[in-house]
Write a protein that holds these residues in place. Structure first.
Motif, short mmCIF file in Angstrom:
data_model
loop_
_atom_site.label_atom_id
_atom_site.label_comp_id
_atom_site.label_asym_id
_atom_site.label_seq_id
_atom_site.Cartn_x
_atom_site.Cartn_y
_atom_site.Cartn_z
N ALA A 1 6.86 8.20 16.47
CA ALA A 1 7.37 7.09 17.27
C ALA A 1 8.86 7.22 17.58
CB ALA A 1 7.13 5.77 16.54
N GLY B 1 10.16 9.76 11.26
CA GLY B 1 8.74 9.50 11.42
C GLY B 1 7.89 10.66 10.95
N GLY C 1 3.43 6.20 13.30
CA GLY C 1 4.01 4.98 13.88
C GLY C 1 3.64 3.78 13.03
N HIS D 1 4.09 -3.65 14.69
CA HIS D 1 5.49 -3.27 14.42
C HIS D 1 6.42 -4.17 15.22
CE1 HIS D 1 9.19 -0.75 14.81
NE2 HIS D 1 8.87 -0.37 13.59
N HIS E 1 5.84 2.56 18.64
CA HIS E 1 5.14 2.80 17.37
C HIS E 1 3.62 2.73 17.51
CE1 HIS E 1 9.05 2.64 15.46
NE2 HIS E 1 8.49 2.92 14.32
#
Length: 278
Positions: free
Chosen positions: A62, A127, A178, A182, A240
């Motif tokens: 992400a 990530g 991700g 979020h 994400h």
């Protein structure tokens, strides 16, 4: 690779395996998960021990957004500390996994859906390394990243992922990194240490996403904006969420589906992760 014969030799090196590698969507959450020993990192370590050892790992994170789609193509990608306000111990982490320029070039040449540019500047962002360093702590497996073209539609990412499926047959572990839900602006920071505290809309959408995944309803997942107000709260920006669409595009009809780390954090984040295959 300098010429066609070298390309063919490398393709032979990537002959189809007797098995198809699983594909993962991993909710990576806070960068602190990269150094903490918690339920999330413990499961990542368990995965690294239980799934077949890959020839390489390719991560769609992400945190690498670009114009156009790019793939890291350097011998040794740097460790990127793309965050602020965390303890020095997190900034001190280096994950010295090698890259694989030949695999990057092979992948770029195999994809017909769009042009893939070779990148020599990026590296491994949080990530990627916060997860993969738990799975493969020896840092002896090549790790590459594929960027997210932030100017393309959700359907673009799903369709591109379908062309990456061939890599699963050649020993490459592909990870979308991700979070399904979020929304950092709505995090209840005072509730971070309260186990599985979640807003109603976050729990609702987490369950909705899991059900759609189990049903194989790709269209609904691609057109997530039509899922109502709770979806808008869960995905205020798509960065994400898009890695999940890559994972869905990589799924085959024969893959079994299993969820793990299925927890809500701070009210508005979910760590819910999924494996296809395995």
């Amino acid at each position: 690779m300098k010429n066609l014969s070298e390309f063919k030799r490398y393709a032979d090196h990537l002959d189809d395996q007797d098995f198809v590698m699983p594909v993962l969507f991993i909710g990576h959450g806070s960068p602190m998960n990269g150094i903490e020993d918690n339920v999330f990192s413990q499961y990542w370590r368990k995965l690294g021990q239980e799934i077949p050892t890959p020839k390489a790992v390719l991560v769609i994170s992400a945190h690498w957004l670009s114009r156009g789609t790019r793939i890291t193509a350097m011998d040794f990608p740097k460790t990127i500390h793309d965050f602020g306000g965390f303890p020095q111990a997190l900034f001190d982490v280096q994950y010295p996994a090698p890259g694989d320029p030949d695999l990057a070039e092979f992948t770029a040449n195999q994809i017909q859906y769009t042009k893939i540019d070779l990148d020599h500047e990026w590296g491994l962002d949080h990530g990627t390394w916060t997860v993969v360093r738990h799975m493969y702590p020896a840092a002896n497996i090549p790790v590459l990243q594929l960027s997210i073209d932030y100017y393309q539609s959700p359907k673009y990412h799903y369709e591109l992922a379908r062309e990456l499926y061939q890599l699963r047959k050649k020993g490459v572990l592909i990870i979308g990194s991700g979070n399904m839900v979020h929304n950092l602006r709505m995090v209840a920071w005072s509730k971070l240490n309260e186990p599985e505290y979640g807003y109603d809309w976050a729990i609702e959408m987490n369950d909705t996403f899991k059900n759609l995944i189990l049903e194989g309803d790709y269209n609904a997942l691609i057109q997530y904006e039509k899922l109502g107000k709770s979806a808008q709260l869960a995905i205020p920006t798509p960065d994400h969420y898009i890695p999940l669409l890559y994972t869905m595009g990589l799924k085959s009809g024969k893959d079994q589906t299993s969820f793990f780390n299925d927890k809500v954090v701070g009210g508005s984040l979910t760590m819910t992760s999924v494996m296809f295959g395995g």
